[in-house]
Design a protein around this motif. Structure first.
Motif, PDB file in Angstrom:
ATOM      1  N   ASP A  59      -4.576   1.462  -4.345  1.00 33.65           N
ATOM      2  CA  ASP A  59      -3.719   2.053  -3.382  1.00 33.65           C
ATOM      3  C   ASP A  59      -2.263   1.614  -3.408  1.00 33.65           C
ATOM      4  O   ASP A  59      -1.692   2.080  -2.452  1.00 33.65           O
TER       5      ASP A  59
ATOM      6  N   THR B 267      -7.232   7.833  -7.190  1.00 32.94           N
ATOM      7  CA  THR B 267      -6.884   7.766  -5.784  1.00 32.94           C
ATOM      8  C   THR B 267      -5.691   8.544  -5.715  1.00 32.94           C
ATOM      9  O   THR B 267      -4.820   8.883  -6.626  1.00 32.94           O
ATOM     10  N   SER B 268      -5.166   8.703  -4.192  1.00 31.97           N
ATOM     11  CA  SER B 268      -3.973   9.330  -4.106  1.00 31.97           C
ATOM     12  C   SER B 268      -2.779   8.457  -4.717  1.00 31.97           C
ATOM     13  O   SER B 268      -1.749   8.882  -5.327  1.00 31.97           O
TER      14      SER B 268
ATOM     15  N   GLU C 127     -14.878  12.423  -2.110  1.00 33.38           N
ATOM     16  CA  GLU C 127     -14.126  11.457  -1.408  1.00 33.38           C
ATOM     17  C   GLU C 127     -14.946  10.373  -1.203  1.00 33.38           C
ATOM     18  O   GLU C 127     -14.686   9.164  -1.265  1.00 33.38           O
TER      19      GLU C 127
END
Length: 359
Positions: A115, A143-144, A336
């Motif tokens: 993250d 992931t983002s 997700e």
């Protein structure tokens, strides 16, 4: 003919989802490459935990590292980077012969950074320099924050294996990050021809989760059990074809850029009621990679049936996902959840790894 070699004739690469000093020191990996046409290697924290915890070839080096004032993570890296380098060197002739299309080894950044885009980029650059091999892929989760890091790493000229992808939404977002990274690199005057990227779509975990939901629904829903993952992969390949073999990518391709190849991951069948090659035989096609654990590699060699199957029944694949949607199963939500679960598993494996290398 060895089915593994037949797969390569269909344009698909087989990579081994494993690495250890046992495989290296005892010549197993060299035989896989020479006899079975294995064209790459993938690793992750769970693989290295198993290798170090159970491998006698690590004991002396680990004891020596523990006598030095180093962090547990530094000791881990000093244990596994030589293994990655040896695997890269073993595959380097194939890498050169294929013009950089084959012969890659993947090394993952710490899952604790999933993250944190800036820390992921820094770790990727550091590991690339530490390994010092042209045929290294830095593994980054989708992931983002990982998407931001992927774009920046590609722009910096780092080849990337994107991991923990479980849905078509992940496929689209990862491809966009790759293309944007290439565009930035080209705009800055950098070489895009030497960059390689694969997008790793995990399969068996998708069916494991969706099958539970279908079991709860019962009735006609049971007819869709064991079909979601292959359907998702076949549709992902159609998106790959449209995106990278059409006009949208033509300008980058003329500058030497490669498509971001689809890689089928998590291909060991978890449900014993299904074929042990469920995530292999229906997904053979050009410009793809399938990364296999040892048991699935052995099964393919022993009784695999090889044909160009990846673009068969595309309409049925869409009908499968439509059917799941009609039952209220949201594939993006499934993706997700599986990504979060997979990241947690990688973090747990990494923590166990660091317990091995701690004082």
């Amino acid at each position: 003919m060895n089915p593994l070699l037949q797969v390569r004739e269909q344009g698909q690469q087989i990579w081994l989802d494993n690495l250890s000093r046992t495989l290296l020191n005892e010549g197993h990996l060299a035989r896989f490459v020479a006899d079975d046409g294995v064209a790459g290697v993938t690793t992750n924290p769970a693989i290295f935990y198993k290798a170090i915890a159970g491998g006698r070839y690590y004991e002396d080096d680990l004891a020596a590292l523990k006598r030095q004032s180093l962090s547990a993570e530094s000791r881990y890296e000093q244990l596994v980077i030589p293994d990655v380098q040896r695997a890269c060197d073993l595959l380097l002739p194939l890498h050169a012969q294929s013009g950089g299309k084959m012969g890659y080894v993947s090394l993952e950044v710490s899952p604790e950074l999933a993250d944190d885009a800036a820390a992921t980029v820094a770790a990727g650059l550091r590991l690339k320099d530490a390994v010092g091999r042209a045929n290294l892929l830095i593994k980054v989760p989708a992931t983002s924050a990982g998407l931001v890091a992927i774009e920046q790493l590609i722009a910096a000229g780092v080849s990337v294996n994107v991991t923990l992808m479980f849905s078509l939404a992940h496929v689209d977002a990862v491809a966009a990050a790759y293309v944007q990274g290439l565009e930035k690199r080209r705009e800055a005057g950098g070489d895009v021809a030497a960059i390689m990227s694969v997008a790793s779509l995990f399969l068996s975990r998708v069916d494991s989760l969706i099958d539970k939901q279908l079991d709860e629904l019962g009735g006609d829903a049971l007819a869709l059990r064991g079909k979601a993952a292959v359907a998702t992969a076949r549709l992902a390949y159609q998106r790959y074809r449209a995106r990278f073999h059409g006009p949208a990518f033509a300008s980058l391709q003329s500058a030497g850029a490669r498509p971001q190849y689809m890689l089928w991951a998590s291909t060991g069948t978890k449900n014993p009621a299904y074929s042990d090659l469920l995530y292999v035989e229906p997904l053979i096609g050009p410009d793809t990679v399938n990364t296999l654990p040892d048991a699935t590699l052995d099964a393919l060699r022993d009784h695999g049936k090889v044909a160009n199957t990846l673009e068969l029944d595309v309409g049925q694949a869409q009908a499968t996902l439509d059917g799941l949607a009609g039952l209220g199963i949201d594939m993006n939500a499934v993706g997700e959840k599986l990504q979060a679960d997979g990241l947690l598993q990688f973090k747990e494996a990494f923590a166990k790894l660091l317990e091995l290398t701690a004082d």
